[in-house]
Scaffold this motif. Sequence first.
Motif, PDB file in Angstrom:
ATOM      1  N   PHE A   1      35.604  59.386  33.769  1.00  0.00           N
ATOM      2  CA  PHE A   1      35.641  58.110  33.043  1.00  0.00           C
ATOM      3  C   PHE A   1      36.260  57.079  33.977  1.00  0.00           C
ATOM      4  CE2 PHE A   1      37.496  54.939  30.201  1.00  0.00           C
ATOM      5  CZ  PHE A   1      36.478  54.731  29.288  1.00  0.00           C
ATOM      6  N   ALA A   2      35.518  56.042  34.292  1.00  0.00           N
ATOM      7  CA  ALA A   2      36.002  55.011  35.207  1.00  0.00           C
ATOM      8  C   ALA A   2      36.775  53.939  34.448  1.00  0.00           C
ATOM      9  CB  ALA A   2      34.837  54.378  35.961  1.00  0.00           C
ATOM     10  N   LEU A   3      37.960  53.596  34.959  1.00  0.00           N
ATOM     11  CA  LEU A   3      38.800  52.584  34.314  1.00  0.00           C
ATOM     12  C   LEU A   3      38.363  51.197  34.781  1.00  0.00           C
ATOM     13  CD1 LEU A   3      42.250  54.383  34.738  1.00  0.00           C
ATOM     14  CD2 LEU A   3      40.743  54.386  32.735  1.00  0.00           C
ATOM     15  N   THR A   4      37.276  50.701  34.208  1.00  0.00           N
ATOM     16  CA  THR A   4      36.692  49.433  34.644  1.00  0.00           C
ATOM     17  C   THR A   4      37.031  48.261  33.738  1.00  0.00           C
ATOM     18  OG1 THR A   4      34.643  49.967  33.457  1.00  0.00           O
ATOM     19  CG2 THR A   4      34.765  50.594  35.782  1.00  0.00           C
ATOM     20  N   SER A   5      37.736  48.519  32.637  1.00  0.00           N
ATOM     21  CA  SER A   5      38.169  47.426  31.759  1.00  0.00           C
ATOM     22  C   SER A   5      39.546  46.963  32.185  1.00  0.00           C
ATOM     23  CB  SER A   5      38.194  47.901  30.303  1.00  0.00           C
ATOM     24  OG  SER A   5      38.672  46.873  29.454  1.00  0.00           O
ATOM     25  N   GLU A   6      39.926  45.758  31.776  1.00  0.00           N
ATOM     26  CA  GLU A   6      41.237  45.234  32.146  1.00  0.00           C
ATOM     27  C   GLU A   6      42.363  45.892  31.367  1.00  0.00           C
ATOM     28  OE1 GLU A   6      41.257  41.021  31.954  1.00  0.00           O
ATOM     29  OE2 GLU A   6      39.740  40.767  33.514  1.00  0.00           O
ATOM     30  N   SER A   7      42.067  46.487  30.216  1.00  0.00           N
ATOM     31  CA  SER A   7      43.103  47.160  29.434  1.00  0.00           C
ATOM     32  C   SER A   7      42.470  48.185  28.508  1.00  0.00           C
ATOM     33  CB  SER A   7      43.926  46.149  28.623  1.00  0.00           C
ATOM     34  OG  SER A   7      43.105  45.498  27.665  1.00  0.00           O
TER      35      SER A   7
ATOM     36  N   VAL B   1      35.554  45.983  37.683  1.00  0.00           N
ATOM     37  CA  VAL B   1      36.995  45.955  37.919  1.00  0.00           C
ATOM     38  C   VAL B   1      37.424  47.317  38.449  1.00  0.00           C
ATOM     39  CG1 VAL B   1      39.254  45.834  36.792  1.00  0.00           C
ATOM     40  CG2 VAL B   1      37.461  44.191  36.191  1.00  0.00           C
ATOM     41  N   GLY B   2      38.250  47.306  39.498  1.00  0.00           N
ATOM     42  CA  GLY B   2      38.691  48.550  40.102  1.00  0.00           C
ATOM     43  C   GLY B   2      37.901  48.946  41.328  1.00  0.00           C
ATOM     44  N   THR B   3      37.016  48.051  41.813  1.00  0.00           N
ATOM     45  CA  THR B   3      36.169  48.370  42.963  1.00  0.00           C
ATOM     46  C   THR B   3      36.775  47.842  44.265  1.00  0.00           C
ATOM     47  OG1 THR B   3      34.162  48.279  41.598  1.00  0.00           O
ATOM     48  CG2 THR B   3      33.875  48.077  43.977  1.00  0.00           C
ATOM     49  N   PHE B   4      36.791  48.687  45.293  1.00  0.00           N
ATOM     50  CA  PHE B   4      37.113  48.253  46.646  1.00  0.00           C
ATOM     51  C   PHE B   4      35.811  47.880  47.367  1.00  0.00           C
ATOM     52  CE2 PHE B   4      41.101  50.484  45.918  1.00  0.00           C
ATOM     53  CZ  PHE B   4      42.014  49.659  46.560  1.00  0.00           C
ATOM     54  N   LEU B   5      35.844  46.800  48.123  1.00  0.00           N
ATOM     55  CA  LEU B   5      34.701  46.373  48.920  1.00  0.00           C
ATOM     56  C   LEU B   5      35.126  46.283  50.387  1.00  0.00           C
ATOM     57  CD1 LEU B   5      34.834  44.310  46.163  1.00  0.00           C
ATOM     58  CD2 LEU B   5      32.523  43.876  46.999  1.00  0.00           C
ATOM     59  N   TYR B   6      34.185  46.585  51.263  1.00  0.00           N
ATOM     60  CA  TYR B   6      34.448  46.502  52.693  1.00  0.00           C
ATOM     61  C   TYR B   6      33.440  45.552  53.333  1.00  0.00           C
ATOM     62  CZ  TYR B   6      37.463  50.457  51.888  1.00  0.00           C
ATOM     63  OH  TYR B   6      38.468  51.267  51.416  1.00  0.00           O
TER      64      TYR B   6
ATOM     65  N   GLU C   1      38.984  44.677  54.011  1.00  0.00           N
ATOM     66  CA  GLU C   1      38.886  45.374  52.722  1.00  0.00           C
ATOM     67  C   GLU C   1      39.321  44.413  51.623  1.00  0.00           C
ATOM     68  OE1 GLU C   1      40.681  49.605  51.578  1.00  0.00           O
ATOM     69  OE2 GLU C   1      42.198  48.013  51.434  1.00  0.00           O
ATOM     70  N   ALA C   2      38.639  44.467  50.478  1.00  0.00           N
ATOM     71  CA  ALA C   2      38.989  43.611  49.335  1.00  0.00           C
ATOM     72  C   ALA C   2      38.968  44.448  48.060  1.00  0.00           C
ATOM     73  CB  ALA C   2      38.022  42.439  49.229  1.00  0.00           C
ATOM     74  N   PHE C   3      39.567  43.903  47.007  1.00  0.00           N
ATOM     75  CA  PHE C   3      39.676  44.624  45.743  1.00  0.00           C
ATOM     76  C   PHE C   3      39.361  43.679  44.589  1.00  0.00           C
ATOM     77  CE2 PHE C   3      42.341  46.254  42.153  1.00  0.00           C
ATOM     78  CZ  PHE C   3      41.713  47.483  41.994  1.00  0.00           C
ATOM     79  N   VAL C   4      38.571  44.174  43.639  1.00  0.00           N
ATOM     80  CA  VAL C   4      38.299  43.425  42.418  1.00  0.00           C
ATOM     81  C   VAL C   4      39.197  44.004  41.331  1.00  0.00           C
ATOM     82  CG1 VAL C   4      36.571  42.764  40.714  1.00  0.00           C
ATOM     83  CG2 VAL C   4      35.908  43.053  43.105  1.00  0.00           C
ATOM     84  N   GLY C   5      40.213  43.263  40.941  1.00  0.00           N
ATOM     85  CA  GLY C   5      41.190  43.770  39.984  1.00  0.00           C
ATOM     86  C   GLY C   5      41.332  42.894  38.765  1.00  0.00           C
ATOM     87  N   ARG C   6      42.295  43.232  37.951  1.00  0.00           N
ATOM     88  CA  ARG C   6      42.549  42.493  36.721  1.00  0.00           C
ATOM     89  C   ARG C   6      42.892  41.029  37.003  1.00  0.00           C
ATOM     90  NH1 ARG C   6      46.981  45.418  33.680  1.00  0.00           N
ATOM     91  NH2 ARG C   6      48.155  44.739  35.495  1.00  0.00           N
ATOM     92  N   ASP C   7      43.571  40.769  38.119  1.00  0.00           N
ATOM     93  CA  ASP C   7      43.964  39.404  38.454  1.00  0.00           C
ATOM     94  C   ASP C   7      42.879  38.640  39.194  1.00  0.00           C
ATOM     95  OD1 ASP C   7      46.491  39.792  37.331  1.00  0.00           O
ATOM     96  OD2 ASP C   7      47.255  40.669  39.189  1.00  0.00           O
ATOM     97  N   GLY C   8      41.805  39.326  39.571  1.00  0.00           N
ATOM     98  CA  GLY C   8      40.723  38.673  40.291  1.00  0.00           C
ATOM     99  C   GLY C   8      40.474  39.329  41.637  1.00  0.00           C
ATOM    100  N   TYR C   9      39.754  38.621  42.484  1.00  0.00           N
ATOM    101  CA  TYR C   9      39.393  39.114  43.816  1.00  0.00           C
ATOM    102  C   TYR C   9      40.528  38.848  44.788  1.00  0.00           C
ATOM    103  CZ  TYR C   9      36.942  39.056  48.355  1.00  0.00           C
ATOM    104  OH  TYR C   9      36.560  39.263  49.659  1.00  0.00           O
ATOM    105  N   VAL C  10      40.821  39.840  45.641  1.00  0.00           N
ATOM    106  CA  VAL C  10      41.875  39.651  46.638  1.00  0.00           C
ATOM    107  C   VAL C  10      41.536  40.471  47.882  1.00  0.00           C
ATOM    108  CG1 VAL C  10      43.305  41.537  45.733  1.00  0.00           C
ATOM    109  CG2 VAL C  10      44.370  39.726  47.082  1.00  0.00           C
ATOM    110  N   VAL C  11      41.747  39.868  49.064  1.00  0.00           N
ATOM    111  CA  VAL C  11      41.641  40.620  50.305  1.00  0.00           C
ATOM    112  C   VAL C  11      42.877  41.497  50.427  1.00  0.00           C
ATOM    113  CG1 VAL C  11      41.509  40.473  52.826  1.00  0.00           C
ATOM    114  CG2 VAL C  11      40.269  38.822  51.418  1.00  0.00           C
ATOM    115  N   THR C  12      42.689  42.779  50.659  1.00  0.00           N
ATOM    116  CA  THR C  12      43.828  43.695  50.706  1.00  0.00           C
ATOM    117  C   THR C  12      44.338  43.931  52.117  1.00  0.00           C
ATOM    118  OG1 THR C  12      42.265  45.542  50.666  1.00  0.00           O
ATOM    119  CG2 THR C  12      43.229  44.873  48.580  1.00  0.00           C
ATOM    120  N   ARG C  13      43.456  43.870  53.112  1.00  0.00           N
ATOM    121  CA  ARG C  13      43.908  44.012  54.499  1.00  0.00           C
ATOM    122  C   ARG C  13      42.750  43.718  55.443  1.00  0.00           C
ATOM    123  NH1 ARG C  13      44.057  50.609  55.471  1.00  0.00           N
ATOM    124  NH2 ARG C  13      42.381  51.111  54.010  1.00  0.00           N
TER     125      ARG C  13
END
Length: 357
Positions: free
Chosen positions: A39-45, A182-187, A199-211
Amino acid sequence: MAEISYPFAEANDTGGSQMVSQVQWQAMAGMWGGDRVDFALTSESYSGASLPFSSRVINGRTVEIQPGRAWVGGFYYQLTAAATVTIEANPTDKARKDTIVLRADVVKGSVNLAAVKGQPSASPIAPQPQRNPGQVWEMVLYEVDVPPKDGAITPSGQAPFKMPPPVSTPWNTRSASTFQQVGTFLYDLDNNGGDTQYEAFVGRDGYVVTRHFGKSRPYTPSLVNARSVPSSGVTLAGRWRWVAPGVVYFSVNISNATSKPIENTGGSAALGFKLPQTADGSTGQVFTGLLQNLDYNSNMPNFMDVQGYCFKGNGAQHVTMFVPNLSSLKEGLDTLRVIPAKSEIIFSGMYEARVFG
């Protein structure tokens, strides 16, 4: 035979095998991924009751587990109707921690729910899951607090869940992220060579470059509140990279090789330099740098601290520079109003950027 490989369409005399035993299957399937709830945790809550294998305590010592699916030790498991496990009584005067696990028993040939009893202790520790290939392999669903004197038990979820698989893009990673869960890493592989691999992440707070990967990125730390910057002889060099979500590492070298000082625009206006990314202004941020002035120009020391400050507010695009008062330590810091001739300023460090607004 020393060489064994499987599964092939038919067995052969070079080590190829058609049939796969349970032990061979487990060894092979373990390469596909670790234990997890399917079960993928793709919802914000989520609420606890909405998740697979949710639980409730009934009749005091019985834990009811709701349906779910999971991958355990290389085997797939489905619970299609609610099932129960019983937590053993604890009449002692010390607490205990038990676990509820999914147990893959290769010898038995099935995966089943089970309760594992811990040891009563003043500082109880839950038993670690068994992980023995070819025998018993366990994945923990719940840790259960078992109070002394048969107190009310409390299960707490410990199960690992599936997450969306990471994806790569040749370019346009930011825009492509809007179509990911939500919860996806992109390269970003930067296959057109116009940017940097990251690398970037799509999270609850939005899109962010992680490194950032590979080399750091150049930028020009333009001077702020400078009245006149010579067109030659002054070098403004900077490097930066994302090192964590919303965290930037940067380094700056401001070199004035000319015979004239770089002065401020007047009065007490402080010289500063631009940052590669806007700094978060929730608390204000402080930086440390150095001024190297070997000829003691502008009546300043040959080597001195320079403090940088990003003011509290909506975010700062530049660092304001301060130096110790040249006359008295009691006066503390003054705004930096001149960069002496034949001197250089160096800053480096990390700061939180204003990513989410």
